[in-house]
Design a protein around this motif. Structure first.
Motif, mmCIF file in Angstrom:
data_model
loop_
_atom_site.group_PDB
_atom_site.id
_atom_site.type_symbol
_atom_site.label_atom_id
_atom_site.label_comp_id
_atom_site.label_asym_id
_atom_site.label_seq_id
_atom_site.Cartn_x
_atom_site.Cartn_y
_atom_site.Cartn_z
ATOM 1 N N TYR B 10 0.829 -1.200 0.000
ATOM 2 C CA TYR B 10 0.000 0.000 0.000
ATOM 3 C C TYR B 10 0.860 1.246 0.000
ATOM 4 O O TYR B 10 2.030 1.220 0.370
ATOM 5 C CB TYR B 10 -0.904 0.021 1.246
ATOM 6 N N ARG B 11 0.237 2.342 -0.398
ATOM 7 C CA ARG B 11 0.870 3.637 -0.238
ATOM 8 C C ARG B 11 -0.218 4.612 0.196
ATOM 9 O O ARG B 11 -1.413 4.359 -0.002
ATOM 10 C CB ARG B 11 1.523 4.091 -1.541
ATOM 11 N N VAL B 12 0.205 5.714 0.799
ATOM 12 C CA VAL B 12 -0.748 6.715 1.264
ATOM 13 C C VAL B 12 -0.704 7.893 0.309
ATOM 14 O O VAL B 12 0.356 8.440 0.033
ATOM 15 C CB VAL B 12 -0.421 7.167 2.697
ATOM 16 N N GLN B 13 -1.876 8.240 -0.196
ATOM 17 C CA GLN B 13 -1.955 9.345 -1.151
ATOM 18 C C GLN B 13 -2.611 10.547 -0.490
ATOM 19 O O GLN B 13 -3.665 10.435 0.127
ATOM 20 C CB GLN B 13 -2.781 8.908 -2.364
ATOM 21 N N ARG B 14 -1.984 11.703 -0.627
ATOM 22 C CA ARG B 14 -2.547 12.914 -0.037
ATOM 23 C C ARG B 14 -2.771 14.009 -1.065
ATOM 24 O O ARG B 14 -3.430 14.988 -0.796
ATOM 25 C CB ARG B 14 -1.635 13.436 1.087
ATOM 26 N N TRP B 15 -2.133 13.857 -2.209
ATOM 27 C CA TRP B 15 -2.284 14.855 -3.263
ATOM 28 C C TRP B 15 -2.898 14.200 -4.486
ATOM 29 O O TRP B 15 -2.884 12.996 -4.633
ATOM 30 C CB TRP B 15 -0.929 15.442 -3.654
ATOM 31 N N SER B 16 -3.400 15.023 -5.395
ATOM 32 C CA SER B 16 -3.858 14.517 -6.676
ATOM 33 C C SER B 16 -3.520 15.582 -7.706
ATOM 34 O O SER B 16 -3.197 16.719 -7.347
ATOM 35 C CB SER B 16 -5.364 14.273 -6.651
ATOM 36 N N VAL B 17 -3.597 15.232 -8.972
ATOM 37 C CA VAL B 17 -3.298 16.214 -10.019
ATOM 38 C C VAL B 17 -4.241 17.425 -9.934
ATOM 39 O O VAL B 17 -3.777 18.565 -9.936
ATOM 40 C CB VAL B 17 -3.329 15.550 -11.416
ATOM 41 N N PRO B 18 -5.568 17.189 -9.832
ATOM 42 C CA PRO B 18 -6.446 18.370 -9.703
ATOM 43 C C PRO B 18 -6.072 19.244 -8.502
ATOM 44 O O PRO B 18 -6.163 20.473 -8.577
ATOM 45 C CB PRO B 18 -7.836 17.762 -9.520
ATOM 46 N N ALA B 19 -5.618 18.604 -7.431
ATOM 47 C CA ALA B 19 -5.255 19.384 -6.244
ATOM 48 C C ALA B 19 -4.010 20.230 -6.500
ATOM 49 O O ALA B 19 -3.944 21.387 -6.081
ATOM 50 C CB ALA B 19 -5.030 18.452 -5.058
ATOM 51 N N TYR B 20 -3.035 19.639 -7.201
ATOM 52 C CA TYR B 20 -1.852 20.428 -7.565
ATOM 53 C C TYR B 20 -2.263 21.642 -8.388
ATOM 54 O O TYR B 20 -1.847 22.770 -8.145
ATOM 55 C CB TYR B 20 -0.870 19.587 -8.390
ATOM 56 N N ASP B 321 -16.879 14.277 -6.979
ATOM 57 C CA ASP B 321 -15.794 13.626 -6.244
ATOM 58 C C ASP B 321 -14.453 14.338 -6.454
ATOM 59 O O ASP B 321 -13.463 13.740 -6.865
ATOM 60 C CB ASP B 321 -15.682 12.153 -6.664
ATOM 61 N N ILE B 322 -14.445 15.642 -6.198
ATOM 62 C CA ILE B 322 -13.207 16.396 -6.321
ATOM 63 C C ILE B 322 -12.793 16.950 -4.963
ATOM 64 O O ILE B 322 -13.632 17.297 -4.139
ATOM 65 C CB ILE B 322 -13.337 17.602 -7.291
ATOM 66 N N ARG B 323 -11.509 17.036 -4.755
ATOM 67 C CA ARG B 323 -10.962 17.687 -3.570
ATOM 68 C C ARG B 323 -9.870 18.622 -4.058
ATOM 69 O O ARG B 323 -8.780 18.164 -4.375
ATOM 70 C CB ARG B 323 -10.347 16.666 -2.612
ATOM 71 N N LEU B 324 -10.179 19.895 -4.118
ATOM 72 C CA LEU B 324 -9.168 20.824 -4.619
ATOM 73 C C LEU B 324 -8.126 21.121 -3.560
ATOM 74 O O LEU B 324 -6.962 21.329 -3.862
ATOM 75 C CB LEU B 324 -9.832 22.122 -5.094
ATOM 76 N N LEU B 325 -8.557 21.179 -2.309
ATOM 77 C CA LEU B 325 -7.627 21.427 -1.210
ATOM 78 C C LEU B 325 -7.703 20.234 -0.261
ATOM 79 O O LEU B 325 -8.292 20.304 0.806
ATOM 80 C CB LEU B 325 -8.005 22.719 -0.476
ATOM 81 N N PRO B 326 -7.114 19.127 -0.639
ATOM 82 C CA PRO B 326 -7.309 17.898 0.132
ATOM 83 C C PRO B 326 -6.587 17.953 1.484
ATOM 84 O O PRO B 326 -5.466 18.459 1.573
ATOM 85 C CB PRO B 326 -6.709 16.817 -0.766
ATOM 86 N N VAL B 327 -7.250 17.455 2.520
ATOM 87 C CA VAL B 327 -6.594 17.331 3.825
ATOM 88 C C VAL B 327 -6.558 15.876 4.265
ATOM 89 O O VAL B 327 -5.967 15.553 5.285
ATOM 90 C CB VAL B 327 -7.300 18.185 4.905
ATOM 91 N N GLY B 328 -7.206 14.997 3.499
ATOM 92 C CA GLY B 328 -7.371 13.613 3.933
ATOM 93 C C GLY B 328 -6.202 12.711 3.581
ATOM 94 O O GLY B 328 -5.165 13.143 3.068
ATOM 95 N N TYR B 329 -6.393 11.452 3.887
ATOM 96 C CA TYR B 329 -5.384 10.417 3.641
ATOM 97 C C TYR B 329 -6.081 9.271 2.912
ATOM 98 O O TYR B 329 -7.040 8.718 3.440
ATOM 99 C CB TYR B 329 -4.830 9.867 4.950
ATOM 100 N N TYR B 330 -5.595 8.925 1.728
ATOM 101 C CA TYR B 330 -6.191 7.817 0.992
ATOM 102 C C TYR B 330 -5.212 6.654 0.951
ATOM 103 O O TYR B 330 -4.029 6.843 0.660
ATOM 104 C CB TYR B 330 -6.577 8.241 -0.421
ATOM 105 N N LEU B 331 -5.731 5.492 1.251
ATOM 106 C CA LEU B 331 -4.899 4.301 1.216
ATOM 107 C C LEU B 331 -5.060 3.662 -0.159
ATOM 108 O O LEU B 331 -6.164 3.296 -0.546
ATOM 109 C CB LEU B 331 -5.323 3.331 2.314
ATOM 110 N N ARG B 332 -3.977 3.559 -0.897
ATOM 111 C CA ARG B 332 -4.033 2.984 -2.243
ATOM 112 C C ARG B 332 -3.206 1.713 -2.286
ATOM 113 O O ARG B 332 -2.094 1.665 -1.739
ATOM 114 C CB ARG B 332 -3.459 3.973 -3.273
ATOM 115 N N ARG B 333 -3.748 0.726 -2.996
ATOM 116 C CA ARG B 333 -2.998 -0.504 -3.196
ATOM 117 C C ARG B 333 -1.958 -0.254 -4.288
ATOM 118 O O ARG B 333 -2.256 0.366 -5.297
ATOM 119 C CB ARG B 333 -3.957 -1.611 -3.619
ATOM 120 N N ARG B 334 -0.756 -0.713 -4.061
ATOM 121 C CA ARG B 334 0.294 -0.529 -5.069
ATOM 122 C C ARG B 334 0.025 -1.420 -6.260
ATOM 123 O O ARG B 334 -0.463 -2.527 -6.106
ATOM 124 C CB ARG B 334 1.655 -0.925 -4.492
ATOM 125 N N LYS B 335 0.397 -0.941 -7.427
ATOM 126 C CA LYS B 335 0.307 -1.794 -8.608
ATOM 127 C C LYS B 335 1.393 -2.846 -8.528
ATOM 128 O O LYS B 335 2.488 -2.577 -8.047
ATOM 129 C CB LYS B 335 0.450 -0.950 -9.881
#
Ligand SMILES: Nc1ncnc2c1ncn2[C@@H]1O[C@H](COP(=O)(O)OP(=O)(O)O)[C@@H](O)[C@H]1O
Ligand SMILES: [Mg+2]
Lengths: 239, 338
Positions: B10-20, B321-335
């Motif tokens: 797993y990895r923890v994701q806090r940013w996304s392209v839309p957020a950048y 389902d957009i977060r422009l200023l994300p504060v959360g933590y998303y758990l993603r499964r690694r490829k």
């Protein structure tokens, strides 16, 4: 098997709410790494005792000691940081946060926190729901989250309040497995539960409450055969 | 730069392209807004200053209620302290613009002892208690004749500047305050404290049960919001040049803040900005209607509470389902392969 060194010890606990006496002269100890089952009819005072052990309730009388130090006056957050974790009988998830964030807030962040959070979610069968908002969970998953969040705090004593109610046989077996893993890490456990056959698979000792008093305390097999215990349960069912 | 942890699966994701993109966009917007006084006239600059003050106020109320569960109807206490603090400091030889910043910080200092009292209260008691505190501050200020008593006082120290210069400086300070306060609030919510506050908002007792220091977390938030509201107060003074205790400590401020946050979206960072813009437009169009204007505001708030409880931004966020200023933590499964 009873362990001689006690890790958590409540002595002479009395609890009144106004005129209502809920606990009366209760002595309760947990040994290091010991698993203690707690049974008793509804309203016997089991949850109240757990609140007193966890520090969310200050008892009217008596003391609580953790690792030999008096913690009676310490609030629940302090006690948690010392190593006492609890679940709530009626689950109290952080509804506006995800399942992952619910445990993360208990582990702390950073690599160690993330790893512990994932591990705890895997252990309690919630990892697939990690990004789900907690207020969207059903009751079973809420109960699992209660357990996961308590484990996330890395406790030395785990206080469980009816986390096994309403489970299927398969789910109960999973829960027993989880608890045994925790037990294997030498975490002491206090487990309030009505489903005695589930409880019997993990506990070293059984304590029975009735009307605010301990009416039996000892070897699980002996306690469930005790005449007073049978009577308390039958009496409780009849009323 | 996403915080990827070397966990095996797993990895923890806090940013996304839309957020950048959105964060970059916000930075550019702030940069562009710097040029407003040079491009537009004094009137528009003053209008935008009022809007920036509203943005600050909405953001502060949202931080308190939406992220800390502290529903207050008493933040006007710090608006008033910011304004009168500025007057007091200029009377004692501090230059007006530094005085405004110092007064905002002083509001934060006063919030500390106040919080010792107020944060013992919860829910409705806290809300009302905060209001009482504001009334007490207002009384104390009105008693002081050197601050104009109850009749009001103007910020004479600003008269050294020409009206154009003055308005430009005030605007820039408002822009700077808004940018810094929003950025600090945003970063604070992304830290551990932010997660703790959200847990406290959702269930205080459960938060304590996982070891969170409930009191100190709330206290930090309360002081932060006091500084923000103090800044809004001193900016309001500089923008209008005259204040009265009655008006600057008026509970109506709280009504406005609640309105903006409900309309924009409680518990989202973008929502209060949207709410402030909406409120600003309504205020400009309908403020002449007197009592009907207030009735209209109330009715709008009720309609939102009933039919769009997440507010404008919160509803958008849900739908797309957009977060422009994300504060959360998303758990993603690694490829697998990588
Ligand atoms: N905060 C409270 N105020 C008043 N009565 C309470 C409170 N908490 C528990 N009680 C009462 O104490 C008794 C024991 O409750 P509890 O400890 O929840 O029992 P159990 O968990 O064994 O079912 C009940 O009669 C309950 O109504
Ligand atoms: Mg109970």
């Amino acid at each position: 098997m009873q362990t001689s060194t006690s890790i958590l010890e409540a002595a002479g606990i009395g609890q009144r709410f106004g005129a209502l006496v809920v606990l009366d002269g209760v002595n309760f100890t947990v040994g290091a790494g010991e698993a203690v089952g707690v049974v008793g009819p509804n309203g016997a005072g089991k949850t109240t005792l757990l609140n007193i052990l966890a520090g969310s309730l200050r008892p009217t009388s008596g003391t609580v000691q953790f690792l030999g130090a008096d913690v009676t006056k310490l609030r629940s957050d302090r006690r948690c940081r010392l190593g006492i974790a609890r679940t709530f009988q009626v689950p109290r998830p952080f509804g506006g946060m995800t399942v992952f964030e619910n445990v993360l807030v208990a582990t702390g962040r950073g690599r160690a926190g993330y790893e512990r959070s994932v591990e705890v979610l895997e252990l309690s069968g919630l990892v697939e729901l990690a990004n789900r908002r907690a207020d969207n969970l059903g009751l079973m998953h809420r109960k699992r989250l209660e357990l996961a969040r308590a484990l996330a705090t890395d406790p030395q004593v785990l206080l469980l309040d009816e986390i096994g109610g309403g489970l299927t046989d398969a789910e109960a077996a999973e829960l027993v497995h989880t608890i045994k893993v925790v037990q294997g890490r030498n975490v002491a456990i206090v487990w309030i539960e009505h489903i005695v056959h589930v409880l019997m698979q993990v506990i070293d000792r059984l304590v029975c409450f009735d009307a605010g008093r301990v009416i039996a305390d000892g070897e699980p097999e002996t306690v469930i055969g005790d005449a007073a215990v049978i009577d308390a349960y039958l009496g409780g069912n009849r009323s | 730069m996403s915080e990827e942890q070397p966990m095996t699966h797993y990895r923890v994701q806090r940013w996304s392209v839309p957020a950048y993109v959105a964060n970059g966009g916000f930075a550019l917007l702030v940069l562009a807004l710097v040029f407003v006084p040079s491009v537009f006239g004094t009137f528009l600059t003053q209008q935008l200053t009022s809007l920036l003050i509203l943005v600050i106020l909405a953001a502060m109320w949202n931080a308190l209620a939406g992220f800390g569960g502290l529903v207050s109807v008493g933040q006007q206490a710090y608006i008033g302290l910011g304004a009168y603090g500025t007057i007091y400091l200029t009377q004692h030889g501090v230059a007006p613009y530094p005085a405004m910043i110092l007064a905002a910080l002083a509001a934060g200092v006063i919030a500390l002892p106040t919080s010792l009292l107020l944060l013992r209260l919860r829910g409705g008691q806290f809300a009302i208690g905060a209001w009482v505190v504001a009334e007490v501050f207002a009384l104390l200020v009105a008693l002081d004749q050197s601050l104009g008593g109850g009749t009001g006082i103007s910020l004479a120290a600003l008269n050294v500047y020409s009206p154009d210069r003055r308005q430009a400086y005030t605007y820039w300070l408002a822009l700077g305050c808004a940018a810094v306060l929003l950025a600090v609030g945003y970063l604070m919510l992304r830290t551990r404290l932010g997660a703790s506050l959200q847990a406290i908002r959702d269930d205080e007792e459960a938060a304590a049960a996982v070891g969170i220091r409930v009191m100190s977390a709330k206290r930090i938030l309360y002081i932060f919001a006091a500084i923000g509201c103090g800044a809004a107060g001193s900016l309001t003074l500089a923008n209008t040049l005259f204040i009265q205790t009655q008006a600057v400590f008026d509970v109506q401020w709280s009504a406005y803040m609640i309105f903006m946050v409900l309309v924009g979206g409680l518990g989202t960072l973008e929502g209060p900005i949207v709410g402030a813009v909406v409120f600003f437009l309504i205020q400009n169009k309908f403020a002449d209607y007197g009592a009907w204007y207030l009735v209209g505001l109330g009715a709008t708030a009720i309609v939102f509470a009933l039919f769009l409880p997440r507010g404008l931004w919160g509803t958008m966020e849900m739908r797309f389902d957009i977060r422009l200023l994300p504060v959360g933590y998303y758990l993603r499964r690694r490829k697998r392969a990588s």
